[in-house]
Design a protein around this motif. Structure first.
Motif, short mmCIF file in Angstrom:
data_model
loop_
_atom_site.label_atom_id
_atom_site.label_comp_id
_atom_site.label_asym_id
_atom_site.label_seq_id
_atom_site.Cartn_x
_atom_site.Cartn_y
_atom_site.Cartn_z
N ASP A 142 0.86 -1.18 0.00
CA ASP A 142 0.00 0.00 0.00
C ASP A 142 0.90 1.23 0.00
O ASP A 142 1.67 1.43 0.94
CB ASP A 142 -0.89 0.04 1.25
CG ASP A 142 -1.93 -1.06 1.25
OD1 ASP A 142 -2.29 -1.53 0.17
OD2 ASP A 142 -2.37 -1.46 2.34
N ASP A 182 -0.17 0.42 -6.76
CA ASP A 182 0.07 -0.46 -5.61
C ASP A 182 -0.92 -1.62 -5.60
O ASP A 182 -1.71 -1.79 -6.54
CB ASP A 182 0.02 0.34 -4.30
CG ASP A 182 -1.38 0.83 -3.94
OD1 ASP A 182 -2.35 0.48 -4.64
OD2 ASP A 182 -1.52 1.56 -2.94
N LYS A 183 -0.91 -2.42 -4.56
CA LYS A 183 -1.70 -3.65 -4.55
C LYS A 183 -3.20 -3.39 -4.49
O LYS A 183 -4.00 -4.27 -4.80
CB LYS A 183 -1.27 -4.55 -3.40
CG LYS A 183 -1.67 -4.10 -2.01
CD LYS A 183 -1.28 -5.15 -0.97
CE LYS A 183 -1.77 -4.82 0.41
NZ LYS A 183 -1.40 -5.85 1.40
N ARG A 184 -3.60 -2.19 -4.10
CA ARG A 184 -5.03 -1.82 -4.08
C ARG A 184 -5.50 -1.29 -5.42
O ARG A 184 -6.66 -0.94 -5.58
CB ARG A 184 -5.29 -0.76 -3.01
CG ARG A 184 -4.88 -1.13 -1.60
CD ARG A 184 -4.84 0.10 -0.72
NE ARG A 184 -3.88 1.08 -1.23
CZ ARG A 184 -3.97 2.39 -0.98
NH1 ARG A 184 -4.96 2.87 -0.26
NH2 ARG A 184 -3.07 3.22 -1.48
N GLN A 205 -4.23 1.50 -6.58
CA GLN A 205 -4.17 2.95 -6.44
C GLN A 205 -2.85 3.50 -6.98
O GLN A 205 -1.81 2.86 -6.89
CB GLN A 205 -4.28 3.32 -4.95
CG GLN A 205 -5.58 2.91 -4.30
CD GLN A 205 -6.76 3.72 -4.82
OE1 GLN A 205 -6.69 4.94 -4.94
NE2 GLN A 205 -7.85 3.04 -5.14
#
Length: 465
Positions: free
Chosen positions: A322, A355-357, A359
């Motif tokens: 994140d 990122d992993k989200r 975003q």
């Protein structure tokens, strides 16, 4: 946090320059900015200034002093930043750095504050000024700064990638950067917010990859040994775990292969070892697509190495994390790449910093000499640096629209009026003389010979009819 503006006074060639990184209609800070200009105008210097600002100036706000004269003595700099919907002005002058919180700042107020700050003769006078009393954050100042500043082992990233195309990549005895699991596991409690991405730091990149591989293996072992999973088959457990845990080398291959495939190469992530013992290193190579013959990194062209290691390193810093705040500074992203690789370069960078989200909270600053790269920016995202007659630098926004013919950018934004060399210009003048001669000639055969020569030159040089 994103940078909205930088005001520079008496900073080397930037005697009186205001850099604006906001959207001309909304006033919001831009996500990406591109500096263009001739050699020496200061593109790289601005990237270094931003890097210094986050790395040196901000961490010393508590004492109001940087401790070292990182900027030219007498230079005054103001950074305007947006952090959690609040605007701040950070003023630096002769080793001192001050933070002013300014809610709902408007242009007139901002101009007045800047004028008063730049009028200071001694930085220590700031503590006695009305500006200090009115705008300095006073409530829980220390606690606030700890949240405001970039921190290690956090969701913050500062990435600086200098040009340095002449630097060699140091490989170990196995043809890969020399590191091991023991070094990788030290990252668990010591993951810096700052990363220099260059040939000098290739080992750091390889260490991060090993860290993710080792961490993933440990998490998979824990998952398989959960009480509710003991009766499941190995294939079921692997399938379940893979569904929610991305593989760093497989994802890296998708990025690298965009360039490697054009050269008949691919990243052999399936053939990579799984480093687990403390002294194990990651052994993974590129290979020829057709014959599967291994090609060591030292045998790749400099342009391809620059691309895959720079993009790979940056990707590893975002992988499965994140990232809430990030500033990325890229000097000459085109280094050593064939023009065909450049047309979607900005899209590649945009995908890498997610990122992993899903975003993208990164503000990216590029410096380039390449019109193909510059054409991938809106005109207001381009900052043009130009020399003035007195030897200082002035700035302006781009003119050519995004996606325009790079030749148009050379004329409109790079300021190059003639795109042909001297030999081509001589042919152009000769071409024009032939056309004048054709009008003046009265002999049919002579006209046909002249017209034939005009046609050949026009096709060869793509001259207008």
């Amino acid at each position: 946090m994103k940078i909205c503006k930088i005001y520079l006074r008496d900073f080397e060639q930037f005697q009186n320059v205001d850099l604006d990184f906001t959207h001309p209609e909304t006033g919001e800070p831009l996500d990406k900015i591109c500096f263009i200009g001739s050699n020496g105008t200061g593109k790289s210097k601005i990237l270094k200034l931003v890097n210094w600002f986050f790395l040196k100036a901000l961490p010393n706000l508590l004492s109001h002093e940087t401790g070292t004269a990182s900027l030219i003595e007498g230079a005054k700099v103001i950074f305007k930043v947006l952090h959690e919907n609040t605007y701040y002005l950070i003023f630096h002058f002769n080793r001192y750095t001050f933070l002013l919180r300014v809610n709902n700042i408007d242009s007139e107020e901002e101009i007045e504050i800047s004028k008063n700050l730049f009028s200071l003769k001694n930085p220590s006078d700031f503590n006695k000024s009305d500006l200090f009393k009115k705008y300095t954050e006073s409530t829980s100042y220390k606690e606030f700064l700890n949240q405001f500043l970039f921190n290690d082992n956090s969701n913050d990233l500062l990435i600086y990638s200098p040009s340095e195309i002449d630097q060699s990549y140091i490989m170990g005895k196995d043809g890969v950067p020399e590191t091991d699991v023991n070094e990788a596991m030290s990252l668990i409690d010591n993951f810096s917010f700052y990363h220099n991405v260059s040939p000098k730091t290739l080992r750091n990149f390889w260490t991060i990859l090993i860290y993710y591989l080792r961490k993933r293996q440990e998490e998979q072992d824990k998952y398989e040994n959960l009480q509710e999973n003991l009766t499941k088959t190995k294939s079921t457990l692997i399938g379940e775990f893979n569904a929610f845990n991305p593989r760093v080398l497989e994802n890296l291959a998708k990025i690298w292969n965009k360039v490697l495939n054009k050269a008949g190469l691919e990243f052999d992530y399936d053939g990579a070892n799984n480093p687990f013992q403390l002294k194990d290193n990651l052994i993974a190579y590129t290979r020829l697509i057709n014959s599967k013959k291994i090609i060591h990194y030292n045998n790749l062209s400099l342009g391809i190495k620059n691309f895959i290691f720079r993009l790979g390193h940056i990707y590893s810093l975002y992988f499965n994390r994140d990232i809430h705040r990030s500033i990325m500074l890229i000097d000459e992203p085109e280094n050593g790449l064939f023009p065909d690789f450049l047309f979607d370069l900005m899209d590649t960078y945009k995908n890498v910093v997610v990122d992993k989200r899903g975003q993208n909270n990164t503000q990216v600053f590029f410096a380039t000499h390449n019109p193909i790269v510059a054409a991938q920016f809106q005109p207001y995202e381009r900052v043009i640096l130009e020399w003035k007659e007195d030897g200082s630098v002035k700035t302006s926004s781009g003119v050519a629209p995004e996606g325009d013919d790079p030749n148009d950018l050379l004329k409109k934004d790079f300021g190059i009026r003639e795109l042909m060399g001297s030999a081509g210009l001589e042919k152009w003048e000769y071409y024009r003389s032939l056309k004048r001669k054709l009008k003046q000639s009265e002999e049919i055969e002579d006209k046909m010979n002249i017209a034939s020569e005009i046609n050949k030159l026009g096709q060869l040089y793509n001259f207008p009819a």
